[in-house]
Design a protein around this motif. Structure first.
Motif, PDB file in Angstrom:
ATOM      1  N   CYS A 127       0.851  -1.179   0.000  1.00 19.70           N
ATOM      2  CA  CYS A 127       0.000   0.000   0.000  1.00 19.70           C
ATOM      3  C   CYS A 127       0.889   1.232   0.000  1.00 19.70           C
ATOM      4  O   CYS A 127       1.738   1.403   0.897  1.00 19.70           O
ATOM      5  N   SER A 130       0.497   3.588   3.295  1.00 19.47           N
ATOM      6  CA  SER A 130       0.790   3.124   4.639  1.00 19.47           C
ATOM      7  C   SER A 130       2.291   3.070   4.883  1.00 19.47           C
ATOM      8  O   SER A 130       3.050   2.614   4.030  1.00 19.47           O
ATOM      9  N   ASN A 133       3.275  -0.817   5.381  1.00 22.29           N
ATOM     10  CA  ASN A 133       3.167  -1.678   4.202  1.00 22.29           C
ATOM     11  C   ASN A 133       3.668  -0.986   2.941  1.00 22.29           C
ATOM     12  O   ASN A 133       3.332  -1.396   1.831  1.00 22.29           O
ATOM     13  N   ALA A 166      -4.677  -2.290   4.565  1.00 28.11           N
ATOM     14  CA  ALA A 166      -3.527  -1.882   5.380  1.00 28.11           C
ATOM     15  C   ALA A 166      -3.920  -0.759   6.323  1.00 28.11           C
ATOM     16  O   ALA A 166      -3.575  -0.773   7.508  1.00 28.11           O
ATOM     17  N   ASP A 194      -5.524  -3.244   9.296  1.00 24.87           N
ATOM     18  CA  ASP A 194      -4.339  -3.539  10.113  1.00 24.87           C
ATOM     19  C   ASP A 194      -3.911  -2.364  10.979  1.00 24.87           C
ATOM     20  O   ASP A 194      -3.631  -2.520  12.171  1.00 24.87           O
TER      21      ASP A 194
END
Length: 540
Positions: A127, A130, A133, A166, A194
């Motif tokens: 992503c 993020s 990530n 994410a 997450d």
């Protein structure tokens, strides 16, 4: 004589000449026999349904690439296996859209499931929004890829869609590419996130609003972070109108999440909710936090409530569920502490029509008098499961007193403690109440009773007396309703207070009264103290 010898010699020569030909024919016939035996093999006579059931053990839920490849290999073994796999629509009803998987592959796979409900799982890999990530080669979010947008717009109709994000912005980016109102109709939507807003790349624009497709009636939200999520007028970033049309709602959290008030704020809009599942993530939820103040919530149509990984059940103090028929509590220790506390306050007011109650505790913590009082307030109960919830002699009071002292959630009640000391078992209490004149029968509608993982020093005679009392004194105008009894013990030494006469012929006696019984241990054999380390469960 010479003529006979000459004839024999000619016949022998002829036979030797034909021997290779005959051997070849014999080999051919043996090969045909093997072929026919293979054709007549029992495996070839298995119905397509049986083969399909066997094949269903190959892929897991949301099969990965290698599992899908294994299933395709089965279809290439022979024509019959291929037909069996193609006719088993369940094998093709779930698909996980991973990075690099084309839209055509996903659509082709799901199209083989026929009219069965289809499930699509979209898993993020990288992503660009993020920090945790982020990847240098990926500036965008996998969840907003063109293939996924095409799948939601043109793909086969989906029954369930699972999105693993994410950060919250991932779902919003997908909605920017294709507004949820334009998605193919979806009944069930699951969103797992997450990280919170604090993990966004600097400069990204945030929003506390999630647009949910109007066709969704079952919603699941999973959060793995501790930061705030949502607004007072949009709890968990979902609009009140979306909550109002939900029939099923699930909320899953990790130990990082503790805002129970936000969940209660969402439930106040769920007037049509029928099924509710909450996973507490083994954490202590707070119901009075800044921005959210807990208050009682009425769920008039709620039928089933599941509480998972909870070490306390304070949320039941805020829920009013007049139509609740099934309550399942799966307890867990509080993080690293060996602690579990539960209660069902005022059941006659909060869930007066409860039919099924299942409590799976990591250890016994409630005193028998309090448990008996709760059961007394459930007159319509037909199925009762207590796993590790029935204490051995005196254990419940000691641990409960410790829990109250360490947590300070409520004051000790001296009168109840005196009752617990005088009558140390819940079934002894229920039996004494049933024998009192003028008192209504406790659990008059009970049909199934399951007592699982009883401690080794449990006084089994208390249960026998309770059952005998029910059989000898059934409700007025009929027979006892109990039809099935299951009792299991934890692996332990043979208790000194356990008498084999308690178990002798009990199955026959109960079955003679119409009760199917399963009681463990099935054999009562003394065990040496030094052999304790290898003991296992006993089952009938």
């Amino acid at each position: 004589m010479p003529l006979r010898r000459l004839a024999f010699t000619k016949d022998s020569t002829t036979s030797k000449a034909k021997s290779p030909c005959l051997q070849s024919q014999l080999n051919h016939l043996e090969q045909l026999s093997k072929t026919h035996r293979s054709v007549l093999s029992a495996v070839r006579r298995l119905p397509f349904e049986v083969l399909g059931r066997i094949f269903s053990f190959v892929p897991s839920s949301f099969p990965k690439i290698h599992e899908r490849q294994e299933l395709l290999h089965l279809t290439q073994v022979c024509r019959r296996w291929c037909q069996a796999a193609r006719l088993t629509h369940l094998l093709w009803s779930e698909f996980e859209l991973e990075y690099g998987t084309s839209y055509e592959a996903a659509a082709s796979w799901l199209s083989r499931s026929g009219n069965l409900p289809k499930t699509l799982n979209i898993h993020k890999r990288w992503c660009g929004h993020s920090r945790s990530n982020h990847h240098a080669d990926f500036q965008q979010c996998d969840l907003a890829a063109p293939g996924i947008v095409k799948m939601l717009l043109e793909g086969p109709p989906l029954d369930r869609l699972h999105l693993l994000c994410a950060v919250p912005l991932c779902f919003q980016k997908l909605c920017e590419q294709l507004h949820p109102s334009l998605w193919k109709p979806i009944k069930s939507l699951s969103i797992s996130i997450d990280d919170g807003w604090d993990q966004l790349i600097e400069g990204e624009v945030t929003s506390n609003s999630f647009d949910i497709p109007p066709s969704v009636t079952a919603l699941s939200i999973g959060l793995s972070f501790s930061s705030d999520f949502g607004l007072p007028n949009r709890p968990l970033c979902i609009s009140p109108s979306t909550y109002a049309r939900l029939k099923s709602f699930s909320f899953y959290s990790t130990p990082a999440w503790s805002n129970g008030a936000a969940v209660l704020a969402a439930l106040q809009y769920c007037a049509n909710l029928e099924n509710l599942t909450i996973n507490f993530g083994r954490n202590l939820w707070k119901y009075d936090v800044e921005g959210h103040r807990a208050r009682s919530v009425s769920l008039p149509k709620l039928h089933t409530l599941h509480l998972h990984q909870t070490f306390e059940t304070s949320i039941l103090n805020y829920l009013i569920m007049p139509a609740l028929a099934e309550l399942v509590v799966r307890g867990s220790h509080y993080l690293e502490m060996d602690y579990f506390w539960w209660n069902l306050p005022n059941p006659e007011l909060r869930c007066p029509n409860l039919r099924i109650f299942r409590l799976y505790a990591p250890e016994c913590i409630m005193g028998p008098f309090k448990l008996a009082t709760i059961l007394q307030g459930l007159p319509h109960l037909t199925e009762l499961t207590l796993s590790k919830a029935v204490c051995d002699r005196g254990a419940g009071e000691e641990e409960e007193g410790l829990a109250i002292k360490t947590r300070g959630w409520r004051e000790e009640e001296e009168e109840e403690e005196e009752e617990d000391r005088a009558t140390p078992d819940v079934f002894q209490i229920l039996h004494s109440w049933d024998q009192e004149g003028g008192r209504a029968r406790i659990l008059p509608s009970l049909q199934v009773l399951e007592l699982l993982d009883l401690p080794g020093d449990y006084y089994f005679s208390y249960l026998c007396e309770y059952l005998e009392g029910r059989l000898n004194k059934p409700p007025s105008g009929g027979t006892d309703t109990l039809k099935k009894l299951t009792v299991t013990f934890l692996p332990t030494l043979l208790p000194d207070n356990c008498n084999s006469r308690d178990f002798k012929n009990i199955h026959e006696k109960l079955e003679g009264k119409g009760i199917r019984a399963s009681i463990t241990p099935s054999k009562l054999e003394p065990v040496r103290r030094d052999d304790y380390w290898h003991l296992y469960d006993f089952r009938v």
